[in-house]
Scaffold this motif. Structure first.
Motif, PDB file in Angstrom:
ATOM      1  N   LEU A 160       7.999  -8.751   2.314  1.00 25.51           N
ATOM      2  CA  LEU A 160       7.659  -7.356   2.049  1.00 25.51           C
ATOM      3  C   LEU A 160       6.547  -7.217   1.025  1.00 25.51           C
ATOM      4  CD1 LEU A 160      11.216  -5.746   2.072  1.00 25.51           C
ATOM      5  CD2 LEU A 160       9.477  -5.675   3.856  1.00 25.51           C
ATOM      6  N   SER A 161       6.583  -8.038  -0.032  1.00 26.95           N
ATOM      7  CA  SER A 161       5.526  -7.933  -1.047  1.00 26.95           C
ATOM      8  C   SER A 161       4.177  -8.301  -0.454  1.00 26.95           C
ATOM      9  CB  SER A 161       5.849  -8.817  -2.253  1.00 26.95           C
ATOM     10  OG  SER A 161       5.954 -10.182  -1.879  1.00 26.95           O
ATOM     11  N   CYS A 162       4.133  -9.384   0.340  1.00 28.58           N
ATOM     12  CA  CYS A 162       2.873  -9.770   0.980  1.00 28.58           C
ATOM     13  C   CYS A 162       2.410  -8.701   1.966  1.00 28.58           C
ATOM     14  CB  CYS A 162       3.034 -11.108   1.707  1.00 28.58           C
ATOM     15  SG  CYS A 162       3.125 -12.542   0.622  1.00 28.58           S
ATOM     16  N   GLY A 163       3.326  -8.195   2.780  1.00 32.98           N
ATOM     17  CA  GLY A 163       2.948  -7.200   3.768  1.00 32.98           C
ATOM     18  C   GLY A 163       2.443  -5.905   3.151  1.00 32.98           C
ATOM     19  N   ILE A 164       3.159  -5.417   2.133  1.00 31.90           N
ATOM     20  CA  ILE A 164       2.782  -4.147   1.514  1.00 31.90           C
ATOM     21  C   ILE A 164       1.477  -4.273   0.735  1.00 31.90           C
ATOM     22  CG2 ILE A 164       3.453  -2.441  -0.227  1.00 31.90           C
ATOM     23  CD1 ILE A 164       6.375  -2.950   0.623  1.00 31.90           C
ATOM     24  N   ILE A 165       1.387  -5.298  -0.105  1.00 32.97           N
ATOM     25  CA  ILE A 165       0.168  -5.493  -0.906  1.00 32.97           C
ATOM     26  C   ILE A 165      -1.033  -5.689   0.006  1.00 32.97           C
ATOM     27  CG2 ILE A 165      -0.988  -7.002  -2.547  1.00 32.97           C
ATOM     28  CD1 ILE A 165       1.151  -5.296  -3.815  1.00 32.97           C
ATOM     29  N   CYS A 166      -0.851  -6.492   1.049  1.00 27.20           N
ATOM     30  CA  CYS A 166      -1.948  -6.774   1.975  1.00 27.20           C
ATOM     31  C   CYS A 166      -2.407  -5.503   2.676  1.00 27.20           C
ATOM     32  CB  CYS A 166      -1.501  -7.814   2.989  1.00 27.20           C
ATOM     33  SG  CYS A 166      -2.808  -8.376   4.064  1.00 27.20           S
ATOM     34  N   THR A 167      -1.463  -4.674   3.093  1.00 27.23           N
ATOM     35  CA  THR A 167      -1.808  -3.420   3.756  1.00 27.23           C
ATOM     36  C   THR A 167      -2.589  -2.501   2.825  1.00 27.23           C
ATOM     37  OG1 THR A 167       0.192  -3.560   5.102  1.00 27.23           O
ATOM     38  CG2 THR A 167      -0.878  -1.415   4.960  1.00 27.23           C
ATOM     39  N   ILE A 168      -2.167  -2.431   1.578  1.00 22.57           N
ATOM     40  CA  ILE A 168      -2.815  -1.536   0.620  1.00 22.57           C
ATOM     41  C   ILE A 168      -4.255  -1.960   0.359  1.00 22.57           C
ATOM     42  CG2 ILE A 168      -2.802  -0.744  -1.778  1.00 22.57           C
ATOM     43  CD1 ILE A 168       0.258  -0.806  -1.646  1.00 22.57           C
ATOM     44  N   TYR A 169      -4.466  -3.224   0.021  1.00 24.11           N
ATOM     45  CA  TYR A 169      -5.838  -3.601  -0.341  1.00 24.11           C
ATOM     46  C   TYR A 169      -6.753  -3.652   0.874  1.00 24.11           C
ATOM     47  CZ  TYR A 169      -5.410  -8.698   0.828  1.00 24.11           C
ATOM     48  OH  TYR A 169      -5.262  -9.917   1.449  1.00 24.11           O
ATOM     49  N   THR A 170      -6.199  -3.949   2.051  1.00 26.09           N
ATOM     50  CA  THR A 170      -7.024  -3.924   3.256  1.00 26.09           C
ATOM     51  C   THR A 170      -7.406  -2.496   3.632  1.00 26.09           C
ATOM     52  OG1 THR A 170      -5.865  -5.894   4.047  1.00 26.09           O
ATOM     53  CG2 THR A 170      -7.171  -4.688   5.649  1.00 26.09           C
ATOM     54  N   SER A 171      -6.459  -1.568   3.490  1.00 23.89           N
ATOM     55  CA  SER A 171      -6.715  -0.180   3.853  1.00 23.89           C
ATOM     56  C   SER A 171      -7.698   0.490   2.909  1.00 23.89           C
ATOM     57  CB  SER A 171      -5.400   0.612   3.849  1.00 23.89           C
ATOM     58  OG  SER A 171      -4.483   0.061   4.756  1.00 23.89           O
ATOM     59  N   ILE A 172      -7.586   0.182   1.636  1.00 23.13           N
ATOM     60  CA  ILE A 172      -8.447   0.825   0.646  1.00 23.13           C
ATOM     61  C   ILE A 172      -9.839   0.204   0.616  1.00 23.13           C
ATOM     62  CG2 ILE A 172      -8.780   1.272  -1.823  1.00 23.13           C
ATOM     63  CD1 ILE A 172      -5.766   1.468  -2.096  1.00 23.13           C
ATOM     64  N   GLY A 173      -9.894  -1.095   0.612  1.00 16.66           N
ATOM     65  CA  GLY A 173     -11.162  -1.777   0.377  1.00 16.66           C
ATOM     66  C   GLY A 173     -11.926  -2.221   1.600  1.00 16.66           C
ATOM     67  N   GLY A 174     -11.296  -2.182   2.782  1.00 14.98           N
ATOM     68  CA  GLY A 174     -11.998  -2.591   3.987  1.00 14.98           C
ATOM     69  C   GLY A 174     -12.364  -4.065   4.000  1.00 14.98           C
ATOM     70  N   MET A 175     -13.406  -4.392   4.767  1.00 11.49           N
ATOM     71  CA  MET A 175     -13.796  -5.783   4.941  1.00 11.49           C
ATOM     72  C   MET A 175     -14.239  -6.436   3.639  1.00 11.49           C
ATOM     73  SD  MET A 175     -14.054  -8.456   6.721  1.00 11.49           S
ATOM     74  CE  MET A 175     -13.960  -8.128   8.474  1.00 11.49           C
ATOM     75  N   LYS A 176     -14.879  -5.692   2.754  1.00  9.97           N
ATOM     76  CA  LYS A 176     -15.285  -6.286   1.484  1.00  9.97           C
ATOM     77  C   LYS A 176     -14.086  -6.760   0.688  1.00  9.97           C
ATOM     78  CE  LYS A 176     -19.693  -3.842   0.894  1.00  9.97           C
ATOM     79  NZ  LYS A 176     -20.461  -2.901   0.051  1.00  9.97           N
TER      80      LYS A 176
END
Length: 416
Positions: A160-176
Motif C-alpha cells: 500500500l505504501s508503494c502503491g499510494i506514494i507511487c500514484t501520488i508522485y506520478t500523478s503530480i509530477g508526470g514523466m519528469k
C-alpha cells in the motif's frame, strides 16, 4: 529477524524523497500545462537520467531476487544474456527508434493503425493495458511477500505504501517526476547489490575462494552449445530466443518506448538505449556475482531444504540478513533497493497506461485540438484509478497466495 527502527527509517526516507520529487516537479519546477510535458517531459530530458529511467522500468524487484537464484540453481550460462541485450539494443536503435520518432504520436501503437487498421491498434492497446495492470500488481505483491516472510516487513505496509506514494508522485509530477525518481531508485538498486557483493566476497574469503567453490559445484558453465531443447540454458537458446525477447521488451512495449520520446532527437534516443545496455550488462555481472556468493554460502546446507525459508525467492533476502544484518540500517537499505525496483516498475506502468488510453482510445473519438489544455486534470485522476485497480488485483493475488517469482523468465535484466 525483524527490521529495526533504523531500517524502517531508510524505507521512510525512500518513500518521502520520491514524494518530494513528484511535488517539486509538478508544483514548482513546472506546471505540467500540456500533455506533452506531462507524458514525455516535452522531449527535453538529458540522456543519462533517461537511460537510468529506462533501466529502472526494465528491472523489477523480481529481477533482483530472481537472477541470483537462477545462477545459484543452474550456473553461469545465464551470463550469455548480455549478447541478447546487445541484439535487442542494436535492433531497437537501428530499426525502431527512428520509426517511433517519425510517427508523430506519443503512443507507439499508432503505427499499427497506419500500417494495418484502427481495430488492430485498439486490440493491441487493450491487451497492453490489461497485461500491464496485472504485471505491476504481481511485481508489487510478489517481492513484498518474499521480503515480509524473511525480514518481518508487513506485506500490506509495503504494497500500500508503494502503491499510494507511487500514484501520488506520478500523478503530480508526470514523466519528469517518474524519470528523476527512477534515477534515485536506480542508484539505490545498484548500491544495495554492490554492498551485498562487497560484504559477501569479504565473508567468503575472497573472489578466488568463491570461484573455486563454484567450479567444484559445477556452477561455472559457459560451454553449453547444444541444440537440445530440454536443457534450460544453451548458447543458442539465449542468443536467439533471448535476442528476440530483448527486442520485444526494448522496442514493442509502450513502457520502454516512451523513454525514447523524452529526449530531443533520434540520436539522443539511440544513445539512451546504448547507455542502458551498458548498465544492464553491469547489473547482470553484479547479480551473477550474488548468485555465486549464494552458492558458496549455502551449497552445504540449502536453506529451503533446511526449512529456514519457505520459497526459493527468499534466499537472497536471507543472505542479506545474515551478511548485512550486523550493520544497523544496511538491511533497510537493501529492502529499500528492492522496493525501489518495484516503485520504478509501477510508476512507469501507470504513466504508459495513461498515455495509451489518452492517445489510442480517447483521442480517436475526440478532436485532439481541444484536448491539450482541458484534459490534463481528468487524466491525472485516471492515474489514480489505474493504481487502485492494480492494488485490488494485488488483494486478489493475496487470496490465491501462490505467486512464484520467476524473474528471469519474465523480464530483462529482466530480459527473458
Amino acid at each position: 529477524m525483524h527490521l529495526s527502527w533504523i531500517d524502517y527509517g531508510m524505507l521512510g526516507l525512500l518513500l518521502s524523497f520520491s514524494m518530494v520529487i513528484g511535488i517539486y516537479q509538478g508544483c514548482f519546477r513546472s506546471k505540467q500545462l500540456t500533455t506533452n510535458e506531462f507524458l514525455i517531459a516535452d522531449g527535453r530530458m538529458k540522456i543519462l537520467p533517461t537511460a537510468m529511467s529506462l533501466l529502472a522500468s526494465l528491472m523489477s524487484a523480481a529481477t533482483l531476487l530472481g537472477i541470483p537464484l537462477e545462477i545459484y540453481s543452474y550456473g553461469t550460462m545465464y551470463v550469455y544474456w548480455i549478447f541478447a541485450y546487445f541484439i535487442g539494443t542494436y535492433l531497437t536503435v537501428n530499426l525502431f527508434i527512428p520509426m517511433f520518432r517519425q510517427i508523430g504520436n506519443l503512443s507507439i501503437y499508432a503505427y499499427l493503425e497506419q500500417r494495418f487498421s484502427l481495430a488492430v491498434r485498439m486490440v493491441i492497446t487493450i491487451c497492453y493495458i490489461l497485461v500491464t495492470i496485472f504485471y505491476i500488481a504481481v511485481i508489487l505483491y510478489g517481492p513484498s511477500l518474499a521480503l515480509s516472510q524473511v525480514t518481518g516487513l508487513h506485506i500490506w505496509l509495503a504494497v500500500l505504501s508503494c502503491g499510494i506514494i507511487c500514484t501520488i508522485y506520478t500523478s503530480i509530477g508526470g514523466m519528469k517526476a517518474v524519470i528523476w525518481t527512477d534515477v534515485i531508485q536506480t542508484i539505490l538498486m545498484f548500491l544495495g547489490v554492490i554492498l551485498s557483493v562487497g560484504f559477501g566476497f569479504y565473508d567468503a574469503g575472497g573472489i578466488k575462494n568463491v570461484f573455486q567453490r563454484a567450479m567444484e559445484g559445477n556452477r561455472i558453465q559457459l560451454s553449453t552449445i547444444t541444440w537440445d531443447p530440454s536443457i534450460r540454458y544453451t548458447v543458442w537458446s539465449i542468443i536467439i530466443g533471448g535476442g528476440l525477447n530483448a527486442t520485444a521488451v526494448y522496442a514493442c512495449l509502450q513502457t520502454q518506448a516512451q523513454r525514447y520520446l523524452c529526449v530531443k532527437s533520434t540520436r539522443a534516443a539511440q544513445k539512451v538505449a546504448w547507455v542502458n545496455f551498458i548498465m544492464c550488462a553491469f547489473m547482470l555481472f553484479l547479480c551473477t556475482s550474488v548468485g555465486l556468493l549464494l552458492y558458496t554460502k549455502y551449497n552445504q546446507c540449502d536453506p529451503l531444504r533446511a526449512k529456514l525459508i519457505s520459497k526459493p525467492d527468499q534466499l537472497y533476502p536471507l543472505f542479506i540478513i545474515e551478511t548485512l544484518g550486523r550493520f544497523p540500517g544496511l538491511t533497510g537499505l537493501f529492502v529499500a533497493s528492492i522496493l525501489s525496483a518495484s516503485l520504478s516498475t509501477v510508476s512507469s506502468g501507470i504513466n504508459s497506461i495513461t498515455t495509451v488510453v489518452l492517445e489510442d482510445i480517447y483521442k480517436r473519438s475526440n478532436d485532439p485540438k481541444t484536448i491539450d489544455q482541458s484534459l490534463l486534470l481528468p487524466w491525472k485522476r485516471i492515474f489514480s484509478c489505474c493504481c487502485k485497480h492494480k492494488e485490488s488485483v494485488s488483494l486478489k493475488v493475496d487470496e490465491i497466495n501462490t505467486i512464484p517469482i520467476k524473474a528471469v523468465e519474465q523480464e530483462p535484466i529482466l530480459l527473458n
